[in-house]
Each structure stands twice: as structure tokens, then as C-alpha cells.
Motif scaffolding. Structure first.
Motif, mmCIF file in Angstrom:
data_model
loop_
_atom_site.group_PDB
_atom_site.id
_atom_site.type_symbol
_atom_site.label_atom_id
_atom_site.label_comp_id
_atom_site.label_asym_id
_atom_site.label_seq_id
_atom_site.Cartn_x
_atom_site.Cartn_y
_atom_site.Cartn_z
ATOM 1 N N GLY A 1 46.399 37.386 36.120
ATOM 2 C CA GLY A 1 48.064 37.870 36.189
ATOM 3 C C GLY A 1 48.533 36.904 37.512
ATOM 4 N N GLN A 2 49.418 37.490 38.024
ATOM 5 C CA GLN A 2 50.062 36.714 38.879
ATOM 6 C C GLN A 2 49.333 36.426 40.189
ATOM 7 N N VAL A 3 49.782 35.222 40.840
ATOM 8 C CA VAL A 3 48.968 34.831 42.203
ATOM 9 C C VAL A 3 50.155 34.407 43.172
ATOM 10 N N THR A 4 49.464 34.659 44.332
ATOM 11 C CA THR A 4 50.293 34.491 45.625
ATOM 12 C C THR A 4 50.387 32.777 45.647
ATOM 13 N N PRO A 5 51.552 32.395 46.349
ATOM 14 C CA PRO A 5 51.578 30.984 46.577
ATOM 15 C C PRO A 5 50.405 30.594 47.430
ATOM 16 N N HIS A 6 49.856 31.269 48.581
ATOM 17 C CA HIS A 6 48.779 30.873 49.179
ATOM 18 C C HIS A 6 47.417 30.816 48.434
ATOM 19 N N GLU A 7 47.521 31.797 47.557
ATOM 20 C CA GLU A 7 46.153 31.655 46.740
ATOM 21 C C GLU A 7 46.431 30.469 45.635
ATOM 22 N N ALA A 8 47.778 30.342 45.245
ATOM 23 C CA ALA A 8 47.944 29.090 44.182
ATOM 24 C C ALA A 8 47.259 27.720 44.897
ATOM 25 N N ARG B 1 45.019 27.442 46.916
ATOM 26 C CA ARG B 1 43.457 27.249 46.992
ATOM 27 C C ARG B 1 42.899 27.000 45.576
ATOM 28 N N LEU B 2 43.817 27.435 44.689
ATOM 29 C CA LEU B 2 43.353 27.275 43.269
ATOM 30 C C LEU B 2 43.592 25.792 42.732
ATOM 31 N N ARG B 3 44.560 25.603 43.509
ATOM 32 C CA ARG B 3 44.881 23.992 43.464
ATOM 33 C C ARG B 3 43.635 22.946 43.681
ATOM 34 N N ARG C 1 37.251 27.762 36.340
ATOM 35 C CA ARG C 1 38.334 26.672 35.988
ATOM 36 C C ARG C 1 39.747 27.141 35.170
ATOM 37 N N ALA C 2 39.239 28.035 34.348
ATOM 38 C CA ALA C 2 40.311 28.459 33.371
ATOM 39 C C ALA C 2 40.966 29.525 33.973
ATOM 40 N N VAL C 3 40.316 30.356 34.827
ATOM 41 C CA VAL C 3 41.235 31.543 35.709
ATOM 42 C C VAL C 3 42.044 30.655 36.551
ATOM 43 N N ALA C 4 41.868 29.563 37.284
ATOM 44 C CA ALA C 4 42.760 28.924 38.111
ATOM 45 C C ALA C 4 43.664 28.226 37.328
ATOM 46 N N ARG C 5 43.542 27.608 36.218
ATOM 47 C CA ARG C 5 44.526 27.061 35.426
ATOM 48 C C ARG C 5 45.424 28.016 35.073
ATOM 49 N N ASP D 1 41.616 35.027 42.851
ATOM 50 C CA ASP D 1 41.020 34.633 43.967
ATOM 51 C C ASP D 1 39.541 35.390 43.999
ATOM 52 N N ALA D 2 39.529 36.633 43.928
ATOM 53 C CA ALA D 2 38.215 37.298 44.008
ATOM 54 C C ALA D 2 37.225 36.928 42.858
ATOM 55 N N ARG D 3 37.919 36.766 41.702
ATOM 56 C CA ARG D 3 37.220 36.394 40.615
ATOM 57 C C ARG D 3 36.604 34.898 40.818
ATOM 58 N N ILE D 4 37.452 33.988 41.204
ATOM 59 C CA ILE D 4 36.945 32.717 41.306
ATOM 60 C C ILE D 4 35.915 32.356 42.425
#
Lengths: 124, 354
Positions: free
Chosen positions: A108-115, A117-119, B241-245, B312-315
């Protein structure tokens, strides 16, 4: 014959909806049948009764409206294909209660802060 | 009887507030999502049982010395249309409350399940008109839409996993396989039943923050379970990576969109025409616009594991080393779950000490 019709009914519904969606004006069942024949790979056309049956089903499901004043009856789509896709997507992305039917969207949706970290994760 | 009623009321209170709050904040459920799910179900079941049971036992005090006894006496009194002499209004209110609460919870479950089924059918109908089967992947359909999404629909005649064209565009083959494995896990483990049950509880008790919290917690645990199941066949790296993308593509970059940006009339041809035109910006617009109601839902803000933190929790889990299993801890959680349900049941059914 009967079994083949049942097996193909779902596919035929799609094919008919595609013809109706792509058409610029409301269509009669016979026109529809002609266009199905043109688009089908083998050039085979379904029986006119089958087409009528499928049209009634589509009408009952609310995808198609029938103009009963015209002779022959004319069929057109209640909504454009794009509107239907939008409706579908809204059910998936929409409010929380929709999760009951449309289980478990992948993420689902992510927060900007989380985004942020994902990047970093993807860059690593 | 009064002691039992008070004990059940206290138990119901504990299960309605401190216990779920502690569980929702605890870190261990993320390591053991399966056991934690069992515990959440036990809490919900035991909570409902002791809430209704407490009212019932209090209301039946004038009719007998213990519940089985009193229930029998109540039945014959009801048919005779009389009340015991020492019955008072509070007890009758409690009885009525027990019946109303029980019926309310039950009807809500039926209603939620029925609505879910109706929504599912409608969705399946639309889906079959608007999506193409994915080649070489039975039970998977592709819908021509730019927003990268994946989801699964449970149920008859068979479950279907839906991927969007935007998703195929976004992910590598391995990442896509990871997504499909994750969605399949939801189906094979019947997570939809859990979601319906907890969603029914939430809608039955909207003034009850714990029901919302439980629904959220269960939602996350289900995702973690599906991740674990998927990781048996795909790599955790691909899945993370799929989750993050997908999460990033959905990140709210703009709120100016006016609706779902669906594709033009070439849709039927399927996946390919989307590719060239779809940029992350377009999909983010679509998502930003559609999903904003989520933030407006007051239910989400309070929960510790709001959906916005799920990725986040999943990754975090997926990128960790394999999770160390602690059988002793798992067993004690399962034992606690059984005890939670057994305790109110025994209190209700045990004969009076004479």
C-alpha cells in the motif's frame, strides 16, 4: 453444441463488450454478429440466438443498455471501458472496507520518510 | 453467579484494552506472525465470549445457582411468562444486552461476509471483461492500467491473481515471480476469511478502538505470513525489492490528480501499448488521487502498524537473516491462546460451588 456454448460464453461476453466499446454508435445484434465474425480468428460467427442470450446477460449485469424503441433493438455500453477500469481500480485502491472483497493488495501507501529509505535500499 | 459475572467482566475488560494494546505494540509478533494471528483470534473470541457471558450470567442470577441450571429455569419461566420474585430491572437489562450484543455481532459477521461476497462477484465480472489471462501463468490476469498494483481475489470458481500492466513494466521477471508467490500465499492460506472476521468485528464495534487496532494488526501479520510463504520459493531480496519498487511508485508525490488515469482505447490489445507511455509520475498521480481517502479514514491514524508503515516492516524482515525460530516461545503463545478461550468457557459452564 450446448457444452461448447457454455464454455465460450465468458469469452463471448468479452468479445461482444469489446465490439460495443469500440463502436461509435449503438449496434443491432446482427451488426454485432458480423463484427464478431470479422474479428474472430477463424472467421466463425456465433449463432444469433447465442449473441442475443449473451446480450441479455450483459444487460442484466448492467454493462449494456438496450434501446427497445428502435427496430431492431440497439445495444450500447452503459459506461466506457475506461470508466469500468477506473471503477475496478477504485475498488482495489479505495476505502479500507474494500479489502474484504479484494484481498491483500501487494503493497500500500508509504510515507515520504519511508520512501527515502526504500530508495536507498534499491540503490544499494 | 455474581462472582463469575464480575470475573468475566474483568476478563472482558482486560481483553478489550490492556492486552490488545500490549500485543499491538509488541515486537515479537513480527517474528512469529502465525502464532500472533492465533493469539489475536483467541483474544477476539474470548473477549466476545466473556463480554456476552458476563451480561448473561449477571442477568440469570435470580434463576439458578450456575449457568446451565439458570438457563434451564429461565427457559421454563419464559414459557410460563413469569419472573422469579427476586429478579430486578438491572438483571433484565443485562439479559437483553447479552442477547442484543450476541445478535449484533452475529448479524454483522453475516452482513460483512455477504457484502464481501457481493463485492467480489461484481469485481470478478468486471475483471473478466477488462483483463487478459497472463500467458504461462494459470490463475493470473493482467489488467491494462498504468498504476503498478497486484492483488488477489479469493474464491469461486477459482482464485485469481491480478497484475497491472504498470507492474509488469516496473518489475523484473524475478521480482514479478516474487509478487505472484506472495499473492498465491494469501489464497492458499485463506487469509480472506480472517480479514472478513476482523473487519466484521471492527464494523460491529466502531466505538471500540481495539477492534480497529486488531484489524490493522491482523492485516500486517497476514502480509508477513504471505512473505514468509513466498520466501520458500523466491529470494527475499527479489521480494523486498518488489515491495520497495511498488511502494515507491505509489508514493504520494502529487495530490493534483483528478481520478484514475486509465489507458486509451487500445486497451484490449493488452499489456504492450502501456509500456512506452507510462512513467512513474503518471502512476503516482493516479495513486495519489485515489488513495487519499485512506488518510481521511479516522481508523487508520491511531493504529501502531498503519498500512503506511507496512512496506518498511516487511522489508526490514525480508532483508534480515532468516528469522530464528524459538519453538518454546511459539508453544507458549499457542498455549496462551488456548487458555484465553478456555478460561471464560470454563467459568461459564462450571457448576456452582455448593
Amino acid at each position: 453444441m450446448a457444452t461448447r456454448t457454455v464454455v465460450n460464453l465468458g469469452e463471448l461476453e468479452r468479445a461482444i463488450m469489446d465490439v460495443i466499446w469500440d463502436a461509435t454508435a449503438p449496434l443491432a445484434a446482427t451488426d454485432l454478429r458480423e463484427q464478431l465474425k470479422a474479428s474472430a480468428p477463424g472467421g466463425k460467427e456465433p449463432a444469433i440466438t447465442t449473441v442475443m442470450t449473451v446480450l441479455s446477460r450483459l444487460e442484466a449485469k448492467g454493462f449494456v443498455v438496450r434501446d427497445r424503441d428502435a427496430r431492431p433493438h440497439l445495444y450500447s455500453a452503459t459506461m466506457t471501458r475506461e470508466d469500468h477500469v477506473a471503477e475496478l481500480m477504485h475498488e482495489v485502491l479505495g476505502s479500507a472496507s474494500d479489502r474484504d472483497a479484494v484481498l491483500a493488495r501487494f503493497v500500500g501507501q508509504v510515507t515520504p520518510h519511508e520512501a527515502e529509505r526504500l530508495r536507498r535500499l534499491l540503490d544499494a | 453467579m455474581l462472582t463469575v459475572a464480575v470475573a468475566l467482566a474483568l476478563f472482558a475488560f482486560a481483553l478489550a484494552w490492556p492486552v490488545p494494546v500490549a500485543l499491538a505494540r509488541a515486537a515479537w509478533p513480527r517474528r512469529m506472525p502465525g502464532a500472533a494471528l492465533v493469539l489475536w483470534q483467541a483474544i477476539a473470541l474470548a473477549g466476545g465470549l466473556s463480554m456476552i457471558g458476563s451480561l448473561l450470567v449477571f442477568g440469570l442470577i435470580p434463576f439458578g445457582a450456575d449457568l446451565p441450571d439458570a438457563a434451564g429455569a429461565f427457559g421454563s419461566d419464559l414459557f410460563a411468562g413469569r419472573l422469579p420474585h427476586d429478579a430486578n430491572f438491572f438483571q433484565m437489562f443485562a439479559l437483553a444486552g447479552a442477547v442484543l450484543l450476541g445478535v449484533h455481532l452475529l448479524l454483522n459477521l453475516v452482513r460483512t461476509a455477504w457484502r464481501a461476497e457481493r463485492q467480489r462477484r461484481h469485481h470478478v465480472q468486471l475483471l473478466h471483461l477488462l483483463s487478459d489471462p497472463m500467458p504461462d501463468s494459470p490463475g493470473t490476469r493482467v489488467i491494462d492500467h498504468a498504476t503498478p498494483i497486484a492483488y488477489c481475489l479469493p474464491g469461486a470458481p477459482r482464485a485469481v491473481t491480478v497484475l497491472s500492466a504498470g507492474l509488469l513494466e516496473l518489475l523484473s521477471d524475478e521480482e514479478l515471480a516474487a509478487v505472484v508467490a506472495h499473492e498465491r500465499a494469501h489464497v492458499t492460506q485463506h487469509h480472506n476469511i480472517l480479514l472478513v472476521a476482523f473487519s466484521a468485528w471492527r464494523s460491529a464495534l466502531p466505538w471500540f478502538p481495539i477492534a480497529t487496532r486488531a484489524h490493522e494488526a491482523v492485516g500486517l501479520l497476514i502480509e508477513l505470513l504471505a512473505d514468509d510463504q513466498a520466501r520458500r520459493t523466491v529470494s527475499g531480496r527479489d521480494l523486498s525489492r518488489a515491495v520497495a519498487r511498488v511502494a515507491l511508485a505509489a508514493a504520494p508525490q502529487t495530490d493534483t490528480g483528478t481520478g484514475v488515469g486509465s489507458r486509451g482505447s487500445g486497451a484490449r490489445a493488452g499489456v504492450k501499448p502501456v509500456g512506452a507511455a507510462v512513467g512513474a509520475g503518471a502512476s503516482a498521480t493516479a495513486r495519489g488521487a485515489v488513495s487519499s481517502p485512506r488518510f481521511g479514514d479516522p481508523g487508520f491514524g491511531a493504529a501502531p502498524a498503519a498500512p503506511t508503515e507496512w512496506a518498511d516492516a516487511r522489508i526490514a524482515r525480508l532483508t534480515q537473516l532468516p528469522i530464528a525460530h524459538v519453538p518454546a516461545l511459539r508453544l507458549s503463545v499457542l498455549a496462551a491462546s488456548i487458555a484465553l478461550v478456555a478460561l471464560p468457557t470454563l467459568m461459564l459452564l462450571s457448576p456452582a460451588v455448593r
